[in-house]
Design a protein around this motif. Structure first.
Motif, PDB file in Angstrom:
ATOM      1  N   ARG A 151      -8.096   6.075  -1.514  1.00  0.00           N
ATOM      2  CA  ARG A 151      -9.125   5.024  -1.401  1.00  0.00           C
ATOM      3  C   ARG A 151      -8.989   3.926  -2.464  1.00  0.00           C
ATOM      4  O   ARG A 151      -9.041   2.735  -2.136  1.00  0.00           O
ATOM      5  N   PRO A 152      -8.774   4.256  -3.752  1.00  0.00           N
ATOM      6  CA  PRO A 152      -8.612   3.186  -4.744  1.00  0.00           C
ATOM      7  C   PRO A 152      -7.412   2.277  -4.445  1.00  0.00           C
ATOM      8  O   PRO A 152      -7.465   1.074  -4.704  1.00  0.00           O
ATOM      9  N   ILE A 153      -6.370   2.832  -3.887  1.00  0.00           N
ATOM     10  CA  ILE A 153      -5.199   2.024  -3.523  1.00  0.00           C
ATOM     11  C   ILE A 153      -5.536   1.118  -2.354  1.00  0.00           C
ATOM     12  O   ILE A 153      -5.182  -0.064  -2.353  1.00  0.00           O
ATOM     13  N   GLU A 155      -9.424  10.230   0.453  1.00  0.00           N
ATOM     14  CA  GLU A 155     -10.205  10.136  -0.787  1.00  0.00           C
ATOM     15  C   GLU A 155      -9.312   9.803  -1.973  1.00  0.00           C
ATOM     16  O   GLU A 155      -9.673   8.990  -2.820  1.00  0.00           O
ATOM     17  N   LYS A 156      -8.134  10.412  -2.047  1.00  0.00           N
ATOM     18  CA  LYS A 156      -7.211  10.119  -3.146  1.00  0.00           C
ATOM     19  C   LYS A 156      -6.672   8.693  -3.042  1.00  0.00           C
ATOM     20  O   LYS A 156      -6.464   8.020  -4.043  1.00  0.00           O
ATOM     21  N   ALA A 189       2.178   7.506  -6.407  1.00  0.00           N
ATOM     22  CA  ALA A 189       1.091   8.308  -6.975  1.00  0.00           C
ATOM     23  C   ALA A 189       1.581   9.716  -7.298  1.00  0.00           C
ATOM     24  O   ALA A 189       2.425  10.273  -6.595  1.00  0.00           O
ATOM     25  N   THR A 224       0.836  -1.200   0.000  1.00  0.00           N
ATOM     26  CA  THR A 224       0.000   0.000   0.000  1.00  0.00           C
ATOM     27  C   THR A 224       0.873   1.254   0.000  1.00  0.00           C
ATOM     28  O   THR A 224       0.643   2.186  -0.774  1.00  0.00           O
ATOM     29  N   GLU A 272      -8.413  -0.078  -1.620  1.00  0.00           N
ATOM     30  CA  GLU A 272      -9.274  -1.139  -2.148  1.00  0.00           C
ATOM     31  C   GLU A 272      -8.458  -2.153  -2.935  1.00  0.00           C
ATOM     32  O   GLU A 272      -8.666  -3.361  -2.810  1.00  0.00           O
ATOM     33  N   GLN A 273      -7.515  -1.677  -3.735  1.00  0.00           N
ATOM     34  CA  GLN A 273      -6.668  -2.556  -4.550  1.00  0.00           C
ATOM     35  C   GLN A 273      -5.855  -3.520  -3.691  1.00  0.00           C
ATOM     36  O   GLN A 273      -5.659  -4.673  -4.056  1.00  0.00           O
ATOM     37  N   THR A 274      -5.367  -3.043  -2.546  1.00  0.00           N
ATOM     38  CA  THR A 274      -4.508  -3.879  -1.692  1.00  0.00           C
ATOM     39  C   THR A 274      -5.291  -4.640  -0.628  1.00  0.00           C
ATOM     40  O   THR A 274      -4.698  -5.346   0.184  1.00  0.00           O
ATOM     41  N   GLN A 282     -11.721  -1.447   5.577  1.00  0.00           N
ATOM     42  CA  GLN A 282     -12.208  -0.110   5.896  1.00  0.00           C
ATOM     43  C   GLN A 282     -11.998   0.124   7.390  1.00  0.00           C
ATOM     44  O   GLN A 282     -12.346  -0.723   8.213  1.00  0.00           O
TER      45      GLN A 282
END
Length: 94
Positions: free
Chosen positions: A70-72, A67-68, A29, A22, A74-76, A80
């Motif tokens: 969050r996709p990372i 927020e920026k 990024a 992560t 979720e990917q790893t 939550q």
């Protein structure tokens, strides 16, 4: 004195490998380092999970980072979590 917020995140069952992946993706990024970022520390929590402590200039800066990222997360497969945010009277860095 530098003021800000201390953000503590407990990740029950979180592993070092998951944390390192992560972190690698976040640091790669184009927006890293995020606005308001001051410092970061992490390690095992002593109960089989992972603990992260971040310092940001404001809670709003931290929430914008989440927020920026969050996709990372979720990917790893990062679960939550609900961070604990506290005001810092003084943040000292090198």
């Amino acid at each position: 004195m530098r003021k800000g917020v201390v953000v503590t995140v407990e990740i029950p069952g979180g592993t070092q490998e998951q944390y390192e992946e992560t972190t690698r993706l976040i640091q790669a990024a184009e927006w890293f380092p995020p606005a308001g970022f001051i410092a970061h520390a992490s390690g095992p929590d002593g109960t089989g999970g992972w603990r992260i402590t971040d310092f940001f200039e404001s809670e709003e800066d931290f929430l914008a980072f989440v927020e920026k990222a969050r996709p990372i997360f979720e990917q790893t497969g990062t679960p939550q979590i609900i961070p604990r945010v506290q005001q810092a009277v003084n943040v000292v860095t090198r």
